[in-house]
Write a protein that holds these residues in place. Structure first.
Motif, PDB file in Angstrom:
ATOM      1  N   PRO A  49      -9.999   2.710   4.937  1.00  0.00           N
ATOM      2  CA  PRO A  49      -9.400   2.989   3.632  1.00  0.00           C
ATOM      3  C   PRO A  49      -9.742   4.374   3.082  1.00  0.00           C
ATOM      4  CG  PRO A  49     -11.091   1.298   3.435  1.00  0.00           C
ATOM      5  CD  PRO A  49     -10.906   1.562   4.893  1.00  0.00           C
ATOM      6  N   VAL A  81      -5.068  -0.671  -3.337  1.00  0.00           N
ATOM      7  CA  VAL A  81      -5.965  -0.769  -2.187  1.00  0.00           C
ATOM      8  C   VAL A  81      -5.915  -2.207  -1.667  1.00  0.00           C
ATOM      9  CG1 VAL A  81      -8.337  -0.462  -1.359  1.00  0.00           C
ATOM     10  CG2 VAL A  81      -7.483   0.957  -3.246  1.00  0.00           C
ATOM     11  N   VAL A  82      -5.690  -2.346  -0.368  1.00  0.00           N
ATOM     12  CA  VAL A  82      -5.685  -3.668   0.228  1.00  0.00           C
ATOM     13  C   VAL A  82      -7.140  -4.108   0.400  1.00  0.00           C
ATOM     14  CG1 VAL A  82      -5.035  -5.077   2.214  1.00  0.00           C
ATOM     15  CG2 VAL A  82      -3.483  -3.296   1.387  1.00  0.00           C
ATOM     16  N   SER A  83      -7.651  -4.812  -0.610  1.00  0.00           N
ATOM     17  CA  SER A  83      -9.014  -5.340  -0.567  1.00  0.00           C
ATOM     18  C   SER A  83      -9.298  -6.122  -1.841  1.00  0.00           C
ATOM     19  CB  SER A  83     -10.048  -4.216  -0.442  1.00  0.00           C
ATOM     20  OG  SER A  83     -11.352  -4.763  -0.352  1.00  0.00           O
ATOM     21  N   ALA A  84     -10.170  -7.088  -1.697  1.00  0.00           N
ATOM     22  CA  ALA A  84     -10.672  -7.826  -2.856  1.00  0.00           C
ATOM     23  C   ALA A  84     -12.121  -7.443  -3.128  1.00  0.00           C
ATOM     24  CB  ALA A  84     -10.558  -9.332  -2.612  1.00  0.00           C
ATOM     25  N   GLU A  85     -12.623  -6.463  -2.383  1.00  0.00           N
ATOM     26  CA  GLU A  85     -14.019  -6.037  -2.497  1.00  0.00           C
ATOM     27  C   GLU A  85     -14.152  -4.821  -3.406  1.00  0.00           C
ATOM     28  OE1 GLU A  85     -16.611  -7.661  -1.168  1.00  0.00           O
ATOM     29  OE2 GLU A  85     -15.169  -9.137  -0.418  1.00  0.00           O
ATOM     30  N   VAL A  88     -14.992  -1.485  -1.694  1.00  0.00           N
ATOM     31  CA  VAL A  88     -13.900  -0.785  -1.012  1.00  0.00           C
ATOM     32  C   VAL A  88     -13.053  -0.037  -2.034  1.00  0.00           C
ATOM     33  CG1 VAL A  88     -11.842  -1.061   0.426  1.00  0.00           C
ATOM     34  CG2 VAL A  88     -13.880  -2.439   0.895  1.00  0.00           C
ATOM     35  N   LEU A  89     -12.745  -0.693  -3.152  1.00  0.00           N
ATOM     36  CA  LEU A  89     -11.994  -0.019  -4.208  1.00  0.00           C
ATOM     37  C   LEU A  89     -12.757   1.207  -4.709  1.00  0.00           C
ATOM     38  CD1 LEU A  89     -10.539  -2.839  -4.081  1.00  0.00           C
ATOM     39  CD2 LEU A  89     -10.059  -2.491  -6.492  1.00  0.00           C
ATOM     40  N   GLY A 112      -6.576  -3.916  -6.559  1.00  0.00           N
ATOM     41  CA  GLY A 112      -6.746  -4.556  -5.262  1.00  0.00           C
ATOM     42  C   GLY A 112      -5.546  -5.449  -5.002  1.00  0.00           C
ATOM     43  N   CYS A 115      -1.364  -6.883   0.324  1.00  0.00           N
ATOM     44  CA  CYS A 115      -0.787  -6.077   1.402  1.00  0.00           C
ATOM     45  C   CYS A 115       0.089  -4.990   0.803  1.00  0.00           C
ATOM     46  CB  CYS A 115      -0.002  -6.931   2.387  1.00  0.00           C
ATOM     47  SG  CYS A 115       1.515  -7.625   1.730  1.00  0.00           S
ATOM     48  N   LEU A 122      -3.523   0.541   3.997  1.00  0.00           N
ATOM     49  CA  LEU A 122      -4.558   0.045   3.103  1.00  0.00           C
ATOM     50  C   LEU A 122      -4.551   0.700   1.731  1.00  0.00           C
ATOM     51  CD1 LEU A 122      -7.488  -0.033   5.709  1.00  0.00           C
ATOM     52  CD2 LEU A 122      -6.009  -1.937   4.991  1.00  0.00           C
TER      53      LEU A 122
END
Length: 133
Positions: A49, A81-85, A88-89, A112, A115, A122
């Motif tokens: 990412p 951003v493809v993430s739930a974390e 990562v964001l 977040g 997809c 990402l």
């Protein structure tokens, strides 16, 4: 031309403003989502990412340059951003900060998502910018 407002009654944002005000009569550019594809159409930074965010910023610069604007004139963005974390964001937001995009600071939302449009994508950023005279 651009007045950026941080609202005293709200929690102070770390690196963005709550509101950007642009005078009537100013030319605005509404950019399609900038994606992490290279000039050949291939995905840049598969699985990474941060690398994808760097490519997205580079592509965003190209979009802005094509209409006579730049990162300093961006008034609003949505960063997907493809993430739930949150980590990562945050890593992607660090790329945004390092780019100078948030130097305004501009108004932004970091989101977040499950997809995005391209397989393996990402990161994507949409933007609105002032086109200076």
């Amino acid at each position: 031309m651009i007045r950026r407002v941080t609202v005293p009654a709200l929690f102070p944002p770390p690196t963005y403003s709550h509101v950007s005000v642009v005078e009537a009569g100013t030319r605005l550019a509404f950019l399609a989502g900038s994606v992490p594809l290279g000039p050949d159409g291939a995905l840049v930074g598969p699985g990474d990412p941060v690398r994808q965010a760097e490519q997205v910023i580079a592509n965003l610069r190209e979009q802005l340059d094509a209409v006579g604007s730049d990162l300093a004139h961006v008034v609003a963005t949505d960063v997907y951003v493809v993430s739930a974390e949150p980590a990562v964001l945050s890593a992607v937001w660090s790329v945004v900060e390092a780019s100078g995009l948030s130097a305004g600071p501009h108004s932004s939302t970091l989101i977040g998502v499950a997809c995005l449009g391209y397989t393996g994508q990402l990161v994507e950023i949409t933007a609105t910018a002032v086109v200076p005279e």
